[in-house]
Design a protein around this motif. Structure first.
Motif, PDB file in Angstrom:
ATOM      1  N   GLU A   1       0.830  -1.203   0.000  1.00 18.14           N
ATOM      2  CA  GLU A   1       0.000   0.000   0.000  1.00 18.14           C
ATOM      3  C   GLU A   1       0.872   1.264   0.000  1.00 18.14           C
ATOM      4  OE1 GLU A   1      -2.868   0.766  -0.726  1.00 18.14           O
ATOM      5  OE2 GLU A   1      -3.202   2.718   0.192  1.00 18.14           O
ATOM      6  N   ALA A   2       1.998   1.224   0.721  1.00 17.42           N
ATOM      7  CA  ALA A   2       2.879   2.408   0.746  1.00 17.42           C
ATOM      8  C   ALA A   2       3.421   2.682  -0.664  1.00 17.42           C
ATOM      9  CB  ALA A   2       4.026   2.174   1.731  1.00 17.42           C
ATOM     10  N   MET A   3       3.805   1.632  -1.378  1.00 12.45           N
ATOM     11  CA  MET A   3       4.336   1.832  -2.738  1.00 12.45           C
ATOM     12  C   MET A   3       3.215   2.305  -3.671  1.00 12.45           C
ATOM     13  SD  MET A   3       7.271  -1.099  -3.207  1.00 12.45           S
ATOM     14  CE  MET A   3       6.619  -2.529  -2.359  1.00 12.45           C
ATOM     15  N   ARG A   4       2.010   1.709  -3.501  1.00 10.27           N
ATOM     16  CA  ARG A   4       0.880   2.120  -4.334  1.00 10.27           C
ATOM     17  C   ARG A   4       0.600   3.620  -4.169  1.00 10.27           C
ATOM     18  NH1 ARG A   4      -4.058   3.690  -4.676  1.00 10.27           N
ATOM     19  NH2 ARG A   4      -4.037   4.079  -2.435  1.00 10.27           N
ATOM     20  N   ARG A   5       0.620   4.063  -2.887  1.00  9.02           N
ATOM     21  CA  ARG A   5       0.341   5.484  -2.625  1.00  9.02           C
ATOM     22  C   ARG A   5       1.388   6.384  -3.269  1.00  9.02           C
ATOM     23  NH1 ARG A   5      -1.325   4.235   2.672  1.00  9.02           N
ATOM     24  NH2 ARG A   5       0.757   4.769   3.419  1.00  9.02           N
ATOM     25  N   GLU A   6       2.642   5.939  -3.242  1.00 11.06           N
ATOM     26  CA  GLU A   6       3.701   6.753  -3.857  1.00 11.06           C
ATOM     27  C   GLU A   6       3.534   6.797  -5.388  1.00 11.06           C
ATOM     28  OE1 GLU A   6       5.730   8.912  -2.829  1.00 11.06           O
ATOM     29  OE2 GLU A   6       7.010   9.132  -4.604  1.00 11.06           O
ATOM     30  N   PHE A   7       3.165   5.657  -5.985  1.00 15.22           N
ATOM     31  CA  PHE A   7       2.899   5.688  -7.433  1.00 15.22           C
ATOM     32  C   PHE A   7       1.742   6.637  -7.736  1.00 15.22           C
ATOM     33  CE2 PHE A   7       4.817   1.238  -7.637  1.00 15.22           C
ATOM     34  CZ  PHE A   7       5.953   1.657  -8.304  1.00 15.22           C
ATOM     35  N   GLU A   8       0.727   6.622  -6.866  1.00 13.37           N
ATOM     36  CA  GLU A   8      -0.446   7.479  -7.092  1.00 13.37           C
ATOM     37  C   GLU A   8      -0.028   8.960  -7.021  1.00 13.37           C
ATOM     38  OE1 GLU A   8      -3.686   6.910  -4.295  1.00 13.37           O
ATOM     39  OE2 GLU A   8      -5.105   7.457  -5.871  1.00 13.37           O
ATOM     40  N   ARG A   9       0.847   9.272  -6.056  1.00 16.64           N
ATOM     41  CA  ARG A   9       1.324  10.656  -5.902  1.00 16.64           C
ATOM     42  C   ARG A   9       2.042  11.097  -7.185  1.00 16.64           C
ATOM     43  NH1 ARG A   9       5.509  13.797  -3.298  1.00 16.64           N
ATOM     44  NH2 ARG A   9       7.027  12.120  -3.501  1.00 16.64           N
ATOM     45  N   ARG A  10       2.850  10.209  -7.727  1.00 11.96           N
ATOM     46  CA  ARG A  10       3.590  10.549  -8.951  1.00 11.96           C
ATOM     47  C   ARG A  10       2.624  10.716 -10.129  1.00 11.96           C
ATOM     48  NH1 ARG A  10       8.250   5.959  -8.336  1.00 11.96           N
ATOM     49  NH2 ARG A  10       9.101   6.669  -6.349  1.00 11.96           N
ATOM     50  N   ARG A  11       1.652   9.795 -10.207  1.00 12.09           N
ATOM     51  CA  ARG A  11       0.656   9.893 -11.271  1.00 12.09           C
ATOM     52  C   ARG A  11      -0.081  11.228 -11.175  1.00 12.09           C
ATOM     53  NH1 ARG A  11      -5.430   7.970 -11.529  1.00 12.09           N
ATOM     54  NH2 ARG A  11      -5.400   9.271  -9.670  1.00 12.09           N
ATOM     55  N   ASP A  12      -0.434  11.593  -9.928  1.00  9.17           N
ATOM     56  CA  ASP A  12      -1.192  12.836  -9.738  1.00  9.17           C
ATOM     57  C   ASP A  12      -0.362  14.071 -10.088  1.00  9.17           C
ATOM     58  OD1 ASP A  12      -3.304  11.334  -9.001  1.00  9.17           O
ATOM     59  OD2 ASP A  12      -3.138  11.697  -6.843  1.00  9.17           O
ATOM     60  N   TYR A  13       0.944  13.918 -10.107  1.00  6.00           N
ATOM     61  CA  TYR A  13       1.789  15.012 -10.601  1.00  6.00           C
ATOM     62  C   TYR A  13       1.907  14.945 -12.131  1.00  6.00           C
ATOM     63  CZ  TYR A  13       5.954  17.271 -12.292  1.00  6.00           C
ATOM     64  OH  TYR A  13       6.804  18.020 -13.056  1.00  6.00           O
ATOM     65  N   LEU A  14       2.236  13.730 -12.643  1.00  7.85           N
ATOM     66  CA  LEU A  14       2.637  13.609 -14.050  1.00  7.85           C
ATOM     67  C   LEU A  14       1.487  13.868 -15.031  1.00  7.85           C
ATOM     68  CD1 LEU A  14       4.928  12.894 -16.039  1.00  7.85           C
ATOM     69  CD2 LEU A  14       4.162  10.509 -15.902  1.00  7.85           C
ATOM     70  N   ILE A  15       0.329  13.279 -14.744  1.00 10.61           N
ATOM     71  CA  ILE A  15      -0.755  13.382 -15.736  1.00 10.61           C
ATOM     72  C   ILE A  15      -1.177  14.846 -15.936  1.00 10.61           C
ATOM     73  CG2 ILE A  15      -3.120  12.625 -16.322  1.00 10.61           C
ATOM     74  CD1 ILE A  15      -1.075  10.361 -16.584  1.00 10.61           C
ATOM     75  N   PRO A  16      -1.455  15.601 -14.851  1.00 10.02           N
ATOM     76  CA  PRO A  16      -1.789  17.018 -15.079  1.00 10.02           C
ATOM     77  C   PRO A  16      -0.636  17.796 -15.736  1.00 10.02           C
ATOM     78  CG  PRO A  16      -2.367  16.365 -12.844  1.00 10.02           C
ATOM     79  CD  PRO A  16      -1.591  15.237 -13.430  1.00 10.02           C
ATOM     80  N   ALA A  17       0.615  17.434 -15.379  1.00 10.37           N
ATOM     81  CA  ALA A  17       1.750  18.155 -15.974  1.00 10.37           C
ATOM     82  C   ALA A  17       1.786  17.925 -17.490  1.00 10.37           C
ATOM     83  CB  ALA A  17       3.050  17.696 -15.328  1.00 10.37           C
ATOM     84  N   LEU A  18       1.542  16.672 -17.918  1.00 11.88           N
ATOM     85  CA  LEU A  18       1.540  16.385 -19.351  1.00 11.88           C
ATOM     86  C   LEU A  18       0.365  17.073 -20.035  1.00 11.88           C
ATOM     87  CD1 LEU A  18       2.521  12.595 -19.196  1.00 11.88           C
ATOM     88  CD2 LEU A  18       3.910  14.448 -20.161  1.00 11.88           C
ATOM     89  N   LYS A  19      -0.783  17.065 -19.358  1.00 15.98           N
ATOM     90  CA  LYS A  19      -1.957  17.748 -19.934  1.00 15.98           C
ATOM     91  C   LYS A  19      -1.670  19.244 -20.053  1.00 15.98           C
ATOM     92  CE  LYS A  19      -5.613  14.505 -19.015  1.00 15.98           C
ATOM     93  NZ  LYS A  19      -6.363  13.873 -17.950  1.00 15.98           N
ATOM     94  N   GLY A  20      -0.970  19.775 -19.042  1.00 12.30           N
ATOM     95  CA  GLY A  20      -0.594  21.193 -19.075  1.00 12.30           C
ATOM     96  C   GLY A  20       0.287  21.525 -20.271  1.00 12.30           C
ATOM     97  N   LEU A  21       1.026  20.541 -20.748  1.00 11.81           N
ATOM     98  CA  LEU A  21       1.866  20.758 -21.940  1.00 11.81           C
ATOM     99  C   LEU A  21       1.070  20.518 -23.224  1.00 11.81           C
ATOM    100  CD1 LEU A  21       5.213  18.993 -20.852  1.00 11.81           C
ATOM    101  CD2 LEU A  21       4.706  21.438 -20.878  1.00 11.81           C
ATOM    102  N   GLY A  22      -0.214  20.221 -23.087  1.00 11.99           N
ATOM    103  CA  GLY A  22      -1.072  20.075 -24.264  1.00 11.99           C
ATOM    104  C   GLY A  22      -1.275  18.646 -24.727  1.00 11.99           C
ATOM    105  N   TYR A  23      -0.772  17.674 -23.979  1.00 15.15           N
ATOM    106  CA  TYR A  23      -0.917  16.277 -24.403  1.00 15.15           C
ATOM    107  C   TYR A  23      -2.242  15.675 -23.912  1.00 15.15           C
ATOM    108  CZ  TYR A  23       4.005  16.264 -25.658  1.00 15.15           C
ATOM    109  OH  TYR A  23       5.203  16.539 -26.246  1.00 15.15           O
TER     110      TYR A  23
END
Ligand code: PMP
Ligand code: GLU
Length: 376
Positions: free
Chosen positions: A287-309
């Motif tokens: 669960e600790a690793m899952r939460r960390e992956f989720e944190r990264r996802r929650d950063y990366l996906i909006p960041a990529l969308k912010g770049l227009g992807y």
């Protein structure tokens, strides 16, 4: 030199592994490459799992084991399946393999005959088709909707009189999509109606973000035709241990065991004791690793969308699947050359026009990677 095997010559190398090898070579040469190409947790294997393996080594668990795996691990897997995945299995319906990849290969060898067709839902992980080819069978591809990455009734049109197996992978590598109950019901209905086997690769089952993972074999009358694939690589950060497993009806497991006996004998004995500790020990580490992956996802996906992807749903696994304008292979090459950023082109997964960006890396790497994407 005499000619070599045509069967092997016809198989493409693993794109995920080749690109990550190229990134590793660049790093060795001193290039500041960031590899978002391979799907491998960057965490260390939890200490209690390593300790159990070391104890086993010290106890002298250094000899051959039963070819389907150590009985205690088969029992633990059967209990895990009954407790978490919603269908009942006996320990002799389990085989422990050298990673999930080996389980997939053995399952295809065990079930398929030459000219049998295997239906693969694209985008799909790189090794399903080669495993089908190694078994002498033929892969057919059916595209999932690129908007939802779910299954609709067009799947029925892809089934021919030769189709024998459907490969399902939820959560999906590369799209990160999690198949919903309606998709799974559709697959199950088609498989029952057409007497098809399902290879259900559930290796990312623990890595879901706000979605529910449903095992195909838990649907009515599906356990009798489903080979469930799973393993320890992703949930417990144990990629190098090479321990996976398959759960299937006894006749299929017996066939797989023969393949195993004549090739690898069984996975490494003391490594199986580590896997046993993974299942028997506390699950907080997962669960600790899952939460960390989720944190990264929650950063990366909006960041990529912010770049227009545009990105695929990213509800599971640890991949962002990113739509690109133009030739994905050329774009991946230019990101590597000009931004020292390794990603895997969607062409490798049967869907040109996409890039797979793995977020199984540190937040610092992801932030640096987003900066480089913005610049490139
Ligand atoms: N299935 C999928 C979808 C994967 O991404 C991987 C990762 N290599 C595997 C199977 C094989 O995993 P393992 O390391 O257990 O062989
Ligand atoms: N499954 C991971 C990936 O897709 C590891 C490499 C492989 O086995 O393909 O990157």
């Amino acid at each position: 030199m005499r000619d070599l095997s045509e069967k092997i010559a016809a198989i493409a190398p693993s794109a995920t592994i080749e690109i990550s090898n190229a990134a590793k070579r660049m790093a060795q040469e001193g290039v500041d490459v960031i590899s978002l190409s391979i799907g491998e947790p960057d965490f260390d294997t939890p200490a209690h799992i390593k300790d159990a393996c070391i104890d086993a080594l010290r106890r002298g668990e250094t000899h051959y084991a039963p070819s389907a795996g150590i009985p205690a691990l088969a029992s633990a897997i059967a209990e895990k399946i009954a407790g978490e995945n919603g269908f009942a299995v006996q320990p002799d319906e389990v085989i422990v393999t050298c990673g999930a990849k080996d389980a997939i290969y053995e399952a295809m060898e065990a079930v398929l005959n030459p000219t049998d067709e295997v239906l693969i839902l694209d985008p799909a992980w790189v090794s399903y088709e080669p495993c089908a080819q190694l078994a002498g069978a033929v892969a057919r591809h059916h595209p999932l909707s690129p908007e939802t990455f779910q299954v609709d009734d067009t799947l029925l049109e892809a089934v021919s009189s030769r189709t024998k197996m459907v490969v399902v992978n939820s959560p999906s590598n590369p799209s990160g999509a999690v198949l919903d109950a309606a998709s799974l019901r559709l697959i199950a209905d088609i498989c029952r109606d057409h007497d098809l086997y399902v290879l259900s690769d559930e290796i990312y089952e623990k890595l879901v973000y706000g979605k529910e993972h449903i095992s195909l074999a838990s649907l009515p009358e599906m356990a009798e035709r489903t080979i469930t694939i799973n393993g320890f690589s992703k949930a417990y950060a144990m990629t190098g241990w090479r321990i996976g497993y398959a759960v299937a009806p006894r006749p299929i497991i017996r066939q797989m065991e023969k393949v195993q006996q004549h090739t690898i004998s069984h996975p490494t004995t003391f490594a199986m004791f580590g896997a046993l500790a993974a299942l028997r020990g506390g699950q907080d580490c997962v669960e600790a690793m899952r939460r960390e992956f989720e944190r990264r996802r929650d950063y990366l996906i909006p960041a990529l969308k912010g770049l227009g992807y545009t990105t695929a749903p990213a509800d599971g696994a640890f991949y962002a699947y990113v739509r690109v304008d133009g030739d994905d292979m050329a774009i991946a090459r230019s990101w590597l050359r000009d931004a020292h950023l390794a990603v895997t082109p969607g062409t490798a997964f049967g869907t040109p026009g996409w890039l797979r960006v793995s977020y199984a890396t540190s937040m610092e790497n992801l932030e640096e990677a987003v900066g480089r994407i913005a610049r490139v």
